[in-house]
Design an enzyme around this catalytic site. Structure first.
Site, PDB file in Angstrom:
ATOM      1  N   ASP A  53       0.817  -1.204   0.000  1.00 60.88           N
ATOM      2  CA  ASP A  53       0.000   0.000   0.000  1.00 60.88           C
ATOM      3  C   ASP A  53       0.854   1.259   0.000  1.00 60.88           C
ATOM      4  O   ASP A  53       0.469   2.279  -0.549  1.00 60.88           O
ATOM      5  CB  ASP A  53      -0.925  -0.018   1.210  1.00 60.88           C
ATOM      6  CG  ASP A  53      -1.860  -1.208   1.123  1.00 60.88           C
ATOM      7  OD1 ASP A  53      -1.877  -1.842   0.059  1.00 60.88           O
ATOM      8  OD2 ASP A  53      -2.556  -1.480   2.096  1.00 60.88           O
ATOM      9  N   ASP A  57       0.466   4.244  -2.587  1.00 52.55           N
ATOM     10  CA  ASP A  57       0.322   5.651  -2.208  1.00 52.55           C
ATOM     11  C   ASP A  57       1.373   6.520  -2.882  1.00 52.55           C
ATOM     12  O   ASP A  57       1.109   7.654  -3.263  1.00 52.55           O
ATOM     13  CB  ASP A  57       0.428   5.801  -0.690  1.00 52.55           C
ATOM     14  CG  ASP A  57      -0.796   5.229  -0.004  1.00 52.55           C
ATOM     15  OD1 ASP A  57      -1.788   4.977  -0.714  1.00 52.55           O
ATOM     16  OD2 ASP A  57      -0.755   5.041   1.215  1.00 52.55           O
ATOM     17  N   LYS A 138     -42.131  10.569 -16.988  1.00 52.46           N
ATOM     18  CA  LYS A 138     -40.887  10.635 -16.219  1.00 52.46           C
ATOM     19  C   LYS A 138     -40.884   9.452 -15.256  1.00 52.46           C
ATOM     20  O   LYS A 138     -41.618   9.443 -14.268  1.00 52.46           O
ATOM     21  CB  LYS A 138     -40.827  11.947 -15.437  1.00 52.46           C
ATOM     22  CG  LYS A 138     -39.528  12.159 -14.700  1.00 52.46           C
ATOM     23  CD  LYS A 138     -39.498  13.545 -14.040  1.00 52.46           C
ATOM     24  CE  LYS A 138     -38.106  13.907 -13.559  1.00 52.46           C
ATOM     25  NZ  LYS A 138     -37.566  12.972 -12.593  1.00 52.46           N
ATOM     26  N   ARG A 159     -25.959   8.466 -12.149  1.00 57.83           N
ATOM     27  CA  ARG A 159     -25.896   9.916 -12.246  1.00 57.83           C
ATOM     28  C   ARG A 159     -24.913  10.506 -11.242  1.00 57.83           C
ATOM     29  O   ARG A 159     -24.186  11.442 -11.541  1.00 57.83           O
ATOM     30  CB  ARG A 159     -27.287  10.522 -12.016  1.00 57.83           C
ATOM     31  CG  ARG A 159     -27.481  11.870 -12.630  1.00 57.83           C
ATOM     32  CD  ARG A 159     -28.842  12.432 -12.272  1.00 57.83           C
ATOM     33  NE  ARG A 159     -28.735  13.216 -11.069  1.00 57.83           N
ATOM     34  CZ  ARG A 159     -28.319  14.472 -11.056  1.00 57.83           C
ATOM     35  NH1 ARG A 159     -28.011  15.074 -12.172  1.00 57.83           N
ATOM     36  NH2 ARG A 159     -28.221  15.128  -9.938  1.00 57.83           N
ATOM     37  N   LYS A 323     -39.337  18.212 -23.948  1.00 58.25           N
ATOM     38  CA  LYS A 323     -38.060  18.706 -24.477  1.00 58.25           C
ATOM     39  C   LYS A 323     -38.320  19.448 -25.781  1.00 58.25           C
ATOM     40  O   LYS A 323     -39.144  19.010 -26.584  1.00 58.25           O
ATOM     41  CB  LYS A 323     -37.099  17.541 -24.743  1.00 58.25           C
ATOM     42  CG  LYS A 323     -36.596  16.900 -23.463  1.00 58.25           C
ATOM     43  CD  LYS A 323     -35.734  15.682 -23.721  1.00 58.25           C
ATOM     44  CE  LYS A 323     -35.337  15.073 -22.376  1.00 58.25           C
ATOM     45  NZ  LYS A 323     -34.799  13.722 -22.514  1.00 58.25           N
ATOM     46  N   CYS A 439     -27.979  30.469  21.840  1.00 60.11           N
ATOM     47  CA  CYS A 439     -27.640  29.300  21.030  1.00 60.11           C
ATOM     48  C   CYS A 439     -27.733  28.041  21.882  1.00 60.11           C
ATOM     49  O   CYS A 439     -27.123  27.976  22.953  1.00 60.11           O
ATOM     50  CB  CYS A 439     -26.226  29.454  20.476  1.00 60.11           C
ATOM     51  SG  CYS A 439     -25.618  27.966  19.663  1.00 60.11           S
ATOM     52  N   CYS A 442     -23.939  26.527  22.329  1.00 60.06           N
ATOM     53  CA  CYS A 442     -22.830  27.189  23.029  1.00 60.06           C
ATOM     54  C   CYS A 442     -23.312  28.302  23.951  1.00 60.06           C
ATOM     55  O   CYS A 442     -22.489  28.965  24.589  1.00 60.06           O
ATOM     56  CB  CYS A 442     -21.812  27.744  22.029  1.00 60.06           C
ATOM     57  SG  CYS A 442     -22.412  29.161  21.080  1.00 60.06           S
ATOM     58  N   CYS A 457     -26.490  32.490  15.833  1.00 57.37           N
ATOM     59  CA  CYS A 457     -25.640  32.372  17.012  1.00 57.37           C
ATOM     60  C   CYS A 457     -24.430  33.274  16.794  1.00 57.37           C
ATOM     61  O   CYS A 457     -23.813  33.265  15.731  1.00 57.37           O
ATOM     62  CB  CYS A 457     -25.201  30.918  17.165  1.00 57.37           C
ATOM     63  SG  CYS A 457     -23.727  30.677  18.149  1.00 57.37           S
TER      64      CYS A 457
END
Length: 709
Positions: A53, A57, A138, A159, A323, A439, A442, A457
């Site tokens: 490996d 690399d 569709k 896709r 289309k 918030c 925090c 915040c």
DNA sequence: GTGCCTCGAGTTCT
DNA sequence: CTCGAGGCAC
């Protein structure tokens, strides 16, 4: 895989000393691409690696160094484009030759008419010139691109994010609808795009079979059941083991195409319908509900027919796609950010459901925005169980008048994101739900800025939620896109103190990772390889990843395009704090106004950010911007259009100019290189004459455009 | 000053 | 995907 200790961070600094010349580098990159691809195959597919490996690399690093030095030599099949090193258990990722775009949506007949009107305006067509459209159902499946070379199926990609998809070639070969060879004579290269789907009856039968198999194995409660045909199709196609896919009843319908070579004259026809018929003739299924409609009304009539037949169709559909039929018009219309201007998805009305709003939680985003989220009694909408829905902001809560305990109406907008559309509880006036003033993460003040809707915040980097969200943004899909480094990893690494800021990601060591996971050698090596592959990141993605307010993916691209490198953007923004000229330079970039310029200046003026920036650059060398535009007589020039155009609309002229690498400005100044004047030009033309700037007419412009093709 | 249009930011679930 | 807001043309 076993990885050596991370490379010294100065490996890129020492690289120039042993850089080969360009021709040698090109040859070496070619050799590296082939060699790395071979090792990937040996490791992932054949389970028989030949090299260690660490050696692997080293090859990846050498590739990154050469590409950083010679961005113009980056190959289409570069290992660095194959996001990460195809970690075990995942499918390899491959860049699409042509992006797979999504479609703009419409929900009413008015929006469909508007779509046609917009196309007409863009093309400067006469009002009585007919715009024929194709119309087809569709299919609710998953989009796939099938690459045929000399008629032979060579690659299939999902896709993905549109730019990069997953390699599902082996799986697709098991689908009966998809031929291994096209019959008849297809172009040298033809990518067929369409939908992989599962028929409704097959989906029911598959779930029954999975249940029966689990029962036979002794535990029906462990049976894998798919929620709907779409999920079943996606789950079946994205299998690492193609024999599983082979046992699933998948089908395919073509709806378009991607790359076609040779570029000139290879497309079989002048209209969308011609080409779809050619695809059907080659033996790939095309919907028998695909028609050519003479105009928008005829297309809408077809929509009505399909909607009426929806329940009887053998597969799920979620709308009708239109289309523009003429391919020359499609070419002129082009695309906006992620959707073509010549196609539209007319969706069926979203399914609705009722449920109870149990409580309202507050989430903190990377910019500090507090977002109220509705926690709901789980309910099925459109085939998916929904338990959360965003309430956006305080105004939205007030508009809906919702409180915990209310009955609400839910819908999945565009079939994806659930939204609360109505509150059914109408009892006596009640105390409204109040937005917190601190918030929740925090305890800093949460304030609503003058004139803004959002409440933020004020904790900045002391807020742990904001720090984590910024890190998550940095590695997200649109930014560095580091494979295997998701929210959970980032959160764990952050809480355990391994990572404080983005640069720390590049300092992760194998020992640190192995200490966290027993038998985690493969995981650690894959993660480190994925990180390593991003040491020479795309400059626009890198700038976007910094998370500067108002700088999204498009603005980041515009900025690096204008300045050449991210470093230059940072330098100008830094100077702009004191120098008005530098500020003007920022605002001269198309799309950058005072607000965005100020956000850039503020970011690079902030001490924490300056430190994080310097730290990052000690680990990473973003590549220079590489234009994907064609060379032309006007590349790099600033153009001004004035007067009226006869054959072109303003939008189209601008799109053409950008394709040729030019910038379009609104007014003539000393920085203008060329003015394109039509009839009726006035003050701009006069100013151009005063400044001695070259002026051409529309015909000459058309010649420049034609010459660049 | 007003009205598009495009972009940014946050979001769901598998 | 949707919303708000920034940028720019009119």
């Amino acid at each position: 895989m076993i990885t050596a200790a991370p490379p010294p961070s100065d490996c890129r600094m020492t690289a120039p000393a042993d850089l080969p010349d360009e021709a040698t580098a090109a040859a070496e990159l070619e050799r590296l691409a082939a060699e790395i691809a071979r090792h990937n195959r040996l490791y992932h597919t054949e389970d028989a690696p030949e090299i260690s490996d660490a050696e692997y690399d080293a090859l990846m690093r050498r590739n990154a160094v050469l590409e950083a030095a010679y961005p113009q030599l980056i190959r289409a099949d570069s290992p660095s484009r194959q996001v990460g090193a195809a970690p075990a258990g995942h499918l390899a990722k491959v860049a699409h030759a042509r992006a797979m775009m999504s479609l703009e949506n419409a929900f009413s007949a008015e929006e469909v008419s508007e779509f046609v009107a917009r196309a007409r305006r863009f093309l400067s067509l006469a009002a009585d010139e007919p715009v024929a459209l194709t119309a087809e159902p569709k299919i609710d499946g998953l989009s796939c691109s099938l690459r045929y070379e000399r008629g032979q199926l060579v690659q299939a990609l999902t896709r993905g994010d549109g730019a990069v998809g997953e390699d599902v070639t082996a799986n697709v070969r098991t689908i009966g609808d998809i031929p291994e060879r096209l019959s008849g004579s297809a172009p040298a290269v033809f990518e067929i795009r369409g939908e992989v789907y599962m028929a409704k009856a097959d989906f029911v039968a598959l779930n029954a079979r999975l249940l029966a198999e689990a029962e036979a194995a002794g535990d029906a409660s462990k049976a894998r059941q798919f929620a709907n045909p779409r999920n079943a199709a996606a789950g079946s196609l994205r299998q690492k083991d193609a024999s599983v896919t082979a046992s699933r009843p998948l089908r395919f319908l073509a709806h378009g195409w991607g790359e076609v070579l040779p570029a000139a004259g290879a497309i079989p026809g002048d209209t969308q319908l011609d080409v779809m018929h050619a695809i059907a003739d080659w033996g790939v299924p095309v919907s028998d509900l695909l028609i050519r409609a003479a105009d928008a009304d005829a297309a809408l009539a077809h929509y009505a027919r399909i909607e009426a037949a929806r329940a009887e169709l053998p597969f799920d559909i979620d709308g009708v796609v239109y289309k523009v039929d003429r391919l020359d018009w499609q070419a002129r219309l082009g695309a906006v950010a992620r959707a073509p201007r010549w196609a539209l998805a007319h969706k069926f009305p979203a399914e609705r459901a009722q449920t109870t709003l149990e409580r309202i939680d507050i989430q903190v985003g990377r910019t500090g925005k507090l977002t109220p989220v509705a926690r709901l009694t789980p309910v099925t909408v459109g085939g998916v169980v929904v338990t959360n829905a965003t309430l956006h902001n305080a105004d939205e809560i007030e508009r809906l008048g919702v409180r915990p305990g209310d009955r609400v109406v839910l819908q999945r907008a565009g079939d994806v994101i659930p939204q609360i559309v109505e509150n059914l509880t109408r009892d006596a006036p009640r105390a409204p739900w109040t937005f917190p003033t601190r918030c929740p993460e925090c305890d800093s003040d949460a304030v609503r800025e003058e004139g803004e809707v959002d409440i933020r915040c004020t904790g900045g980097l002391i807020c742990p939620a904001q720090r984590i969200e910024r890190l998550r943004h940095f590695v997200s899909r649109g930014a560095l896109d580091i494979e295997g480094l998701g929210l959970k990893q980032i959160e764990d690494f952050f809480h355990d103190g391994l990572i404080h800021g983005p640069a720390d990601i590049f300092r992760l060591s194998e020992e640190q990772l192995l200490a966290r996971k027993k038998d985690g050698r493969v995981w650690a090596a894959n993660l480190l390889a994925a990180i390593e592959a991003k040491r020479a990141p795309d400059p626009a993605r890198f700038l976007f990843g910094l998370g500067i307010r108002h700088v999204g993916s498009v603005t980041a691209r515009d900025l690096v395009k204008a300045f050449g490198t991210v470093e230059k953007v940072a330098e100008v923004a830094t100077r702009a704090a004191a120098e008005p000229e530098a500020r003007a330079e920022l605002e001269a970039v198309d799309g950058i106004g005072p607000v965005v310029a100020e956000a850039l200046i503020d970011f690079f003026a902030e001490e924490h950010n300056r430190i994080a920036w310097a730290d990052l650059l000690s680990q990473v060398r973003p590549m220079p911007f590489v234009s994907e535009q064609r060379d032309s007589a006007v590349s790099g020039q600033t153009l001004v259009f004035t007067g009226s155009m006869e054959t072109l609309s303003r939008d189209e002229a601008k799109a053409q100019a950008e394709m040729l690498g030019a910038r379009v400005a609104g007014s003539v100044s000393a920085r203008t290189d060329l003015v394109i004047a039509g009839p009726g030009a006035g003050s701009k033309l006069k100013k151009a004459a005063e400044l001695g700037i070259r002026v051409i007419d529309e015909a000459e412009w058309a010649a420049i455009v034609a010459a660049a093709r």
